[in-house]
Enzyme design. Structure first.
Site: not given
Ligand code: HEM
Length: 720
Positions: A76, A149, A363
């Protein structure tokens, strides 16, 4: 710049400065700078000699610049943000004690960041991808983040697979190709090898993955959370956001072109709407599931690859999210904002959803490396309510100064004591847990195809066509036969016709029989065509009017006013921007010229009458404007002399136009007519029974696109 303010904006004001001509330039340590344009060096009239290390001013400037990047988000990375407000219309106190969901007198300030998943920070906006919809609510009890999402399900069930799914979709490791795309071997290899992705595959190959606007897409919390009420009763919940403007997408060819023509299309048009006071709004709803009903379904409600069918669990809409203020600066706000699924407030709790459990770890962890230990102190991330944890101090770039002699609990002063539940302390729901310690998921997680099939069946014919085209595009970009053959084979578990179409297009083995019989079961709420706005509207739609010297000024101004009155953003696209002169001698300065701004960046086009059509007819780009608009299914209107001009560009017998002296004609979203401005271009109420040319045009713009053109095979006959 939008001026809407709220508590969080006021809070940020403490850290916000203006740049103006009364404030002299200084170094970061405060001395006034006298000459910012030259390095201190040895120099005379003839020779520019070496620079001096002594130059503290140049060193500060260069070194500060060298370090101005932070790691981009690991996923993202590409995103854009805005401020807004959450209003509650109906208290949900029967299921939760959270103030933000029970106190209808509150307005909760918030920040939203929209994003794409795959591409890096500089990748284009309109790629085929899931869109992130992350919300940070600054509630009176602390920050509550919904990190959601625009698609309600996810690829995988267990968070341990996240690194794999992301590695597979990101540019391939040997050559860092492709950028911002899932159309490559590794992604589809992974998808095949994980049949749990089958449902999500359908969603990302549908039009959902190429939204027309962030303002025109749904938001979903995706994971299951819990709500806990005053009596301590727990209810499972999924969060929903439904846009007031309806759910709309680009068409694929248009999306591909916008990626090059205006890679910032989505972020710019979001800012444009907010700056013009057209604040995007979403209805906020809950799907609620009683704790003792968890086993009542053929799927496991805690499986994030499944939706909760609305027929079984309806959405209860209780509030509204509005975005009403653009950011002041990208880096400290949109880039440094940091969301955590683990940020919940009392009255809200987690569930055992195995994806959420991993996200709750990931996160916070990633913010530590992206922003450092004190990331929660940053103005955009700090809560608005009082906050203090005297044991969490130190770390790089600590900002706050905490007085007192103790930094541990308990201490002899009872300083910084924890809160009881009655005082608002967070108490985890005392859930009873039992089971065996194993690397496994429970049985119902093993079914992967039912909902994928229901999703496909529930789409309208045009959406199904788009799914087939999207799979075909993606698998055509895979050059390893193992990948595209296996994936086309997988589609036989959805629909045999779909599998056959895709296999034919991409060279898969001809599928003979369905691996899962398709009984045609459908469900509601899945086709995005169900989400038209409650009242037809063209608000914020970008509409172009094409003109060259000799255009009919009356028709031009009347249409422009009529459309603007309906809230559309009207742009004049002229043969040249230096000024275009009408038949009656008035000069108009266009917003853009034909080559500078293409039809892809607008929702519809109108060509007024006048002798200018002779110029337009000799201009290949102007002609392409009409052909491309037609191929991209956009409403087209023309009056008087412009009618034969647009007819020649479309040149299909099925598309009929008005004949001189005969009444108005609407055919496949092409609206044509003859008459004076006053009779043609009046707009009354927007609706299907629209009478005049402008009224018909507005109605078609409000319907978004003319699908019949594609379904009847007309669009594909025109080179876009
Ligand atoms: C239901 C499933 C998921 C959704 C809806 C989702 C949604 C998101 C969204 C919207 C962001 C962007 C946040 C922003 O705008 O700064 C994000 C970032 C991220 N997501 Fe997910 N994600 C999902 C699953 C996962 C899973 C399973 C992991 C790890 C085990 C993960 C790890 C991350 C990481 C590390 C970031 C970067 C955050 C940052 O650097 O600020 N996500 N995710």
């Amino acid at each position: 710049m939008s001026s809407t303010t709220n508590g969080k904006v006021a809070d940020l004001a403490k850290d916000t400065v203006d740049v103006h001509d009364k404030q002299h330039m200084t170094t970061d340590y405060g001395i006034k700078i006298n000459n910012p344009d030259h390095t201190l060096r040895v120099v005379d009239e003839k020779r520019t000699g070496p620079a001096l290390l002594e130059d503290q001013i140049a060193r500060e400037k260069i070194m500060r610049f060298d370090h101005e990047r932070i790691p981009e988000r690991v996923v993202h990375a590409r995103g854009t943000g805005a401020f807004g407000t959450f209003k509650l219309f109906e208290s949900a106190e029967d299921v939760t004690s959270a103030g933000v969901l029970t106190d209808t007198s509150r307005e909760t300030p918030l920040f939203v960041r929209f994003s794409t998943v795959q591409g890096s920070k500089g990748s284009p906006d309109t790629v085929r991808d899931v869109r992130g919809f992350a919300i940070k609510m600054y509630t009176q009890e602390g920050n509550w983040d919904i990190v959601g999402n625009n698609i309600p399900v996810f690829f995988i069930q267990d968070a341990i697979k996240f690194a794999d799914v992301i590695h597979s979709v990101k540019p391939e490791p040997h050559n860092e190709v492709p950028q911002g795309q899932s159309a490559h071997n590794n992604f589809w290899d992974f998808q095949y090898l994980h049949s749990e992705t089958t449902h999500m595959n359908q969603w990302i190959m549908s039009d959902r993955a190429i939204p027309r606007s962030y303002r025109m897409m749904q938001g979903f919390g995706v994971n299951t959370y819990s709500l806990v009420n005053k009596e301590g009763k727990r209810t499972f919940v999924k969060f929903h956001l439904t846009p007031e403007l309806g759910v709309h997408s680009l068409v694929w060819d248009e999306a591909l072109k916008i990626n090059g023509q205006d890679p910032d299309f989505h972020r710019k048009e979001l800012m444009e709407a907010i700056d013009n006071g057209h604040f995007p709004r979403w209805k906020f709803g809950l799907q609620l599931l009683a704790e003792d009903k968890l086993d009542d379904f053929e799927f496991d409600p805690l499986d994030a690859t499944k939706v909760w069918p609305e027929e079984l669990i309806p959405i209860r809409y209780i509030g509204q999210l509005e975005l009403n203020r653009n950011i002041d600066e990208f880096f400290p706000q949109t880039e440094q904002v940091a969301f955590c699924t683990s940020h919940i407030v009392p009255g809200i709790d987690f569930s055992d959803d195995p994806l959420l459990q991993g996200r709750n770890f990931s996160y916070f962890d990633t913010q530590l490396s992206r922003l450092g230990a004190n990331w929660q102190e940053l103005p955009i991330n700090r809560p608005m309510c009082p906050f203090m944890n005297m044991t969490n101090r130190d770390g790089a770039m600590r900002h706050r100064i905490t007085k007192g002699t103790v930094n541990y609990w308990p201490n002899r002063f009872d300083a910084n004591p924890p809160a009881t539940e009655a005082e608002g302390g967070f108490v985890s729901h005392p859930q009873k847990v039992q089971g065996h310690k194993k690397r496994a998921l429970s049985e119902k997680f093993g079914e992967h195809y039912n909902q994928a099939q229901v999703f496909y069946n529930s789409l309208s014919p045009i959406e199904k066509k788009h799914v087939a085209s999207a799979f075909s595009f993606e698998l055509d970009h895979c050059d390893d036969p193992v990948v595209y053959k296996r994936m086309t084979e997988r589609l036989t578990s959805i629909d045999l016709d779909l599998a056959k179409t895709v296999a034919t297009n991409v060279g898969g083995d001809p599928p003979k029989k369905a691996t899962k019989e398709n009984k045609g079961t459908k469900a509601k709420g899945l086709s995005q065509l169900e989400y038209m706005p409650e009242k037809p509207t063209i608000e914020t739609r970008r509409i172009a009017i094409l003109i060259a010297d000799g255009f009919d000024f009356n028709q031009y101004t009347t249409m422009k006013e009529a459309l603007s009155k309906q809230g559309a953003f009207v742009f004049t696209i002229g043969a040249q921007r230096q000024g275009v002169t009408s038949e009656s001698g008035q000069t108009v300065i266009p917003d853009h010229f034909f080559v500078g701004m293409r039809s892809t960046l607008f929702d519809a086009v109108y060509v007024p009458g006048g002798k200018h059509v002779q110029t337009l007819a000799k201009n290949g780009v102007a002609k392409h404007w009409i052909a491309e608009s037609f191929a991209h299914l956009k409403p087209i209107a023309a009056s008087n002399d412009a009618v034969p001009f647009i007819q020649r560009q479309i040149n299909l017998p099925e598309v009929e136009v008005a004949q001189s002296g005969s009444p108005l004609k609407e055919s496949y979203g092409v609206v044509t007519g003859y008459g004076d401005a006053a009779s043609l271009l009046k707009v009354g109420k927007v609706g299907p029974d629209a009478k005049g040319l402008a009224e018909q045009f507005v109605w078609h713009v409000s319907r978004h696109r003319n699908w019949a053109r594609e379904l009847d095979g007309l669009a594909e006959q025109i080179a876009a």
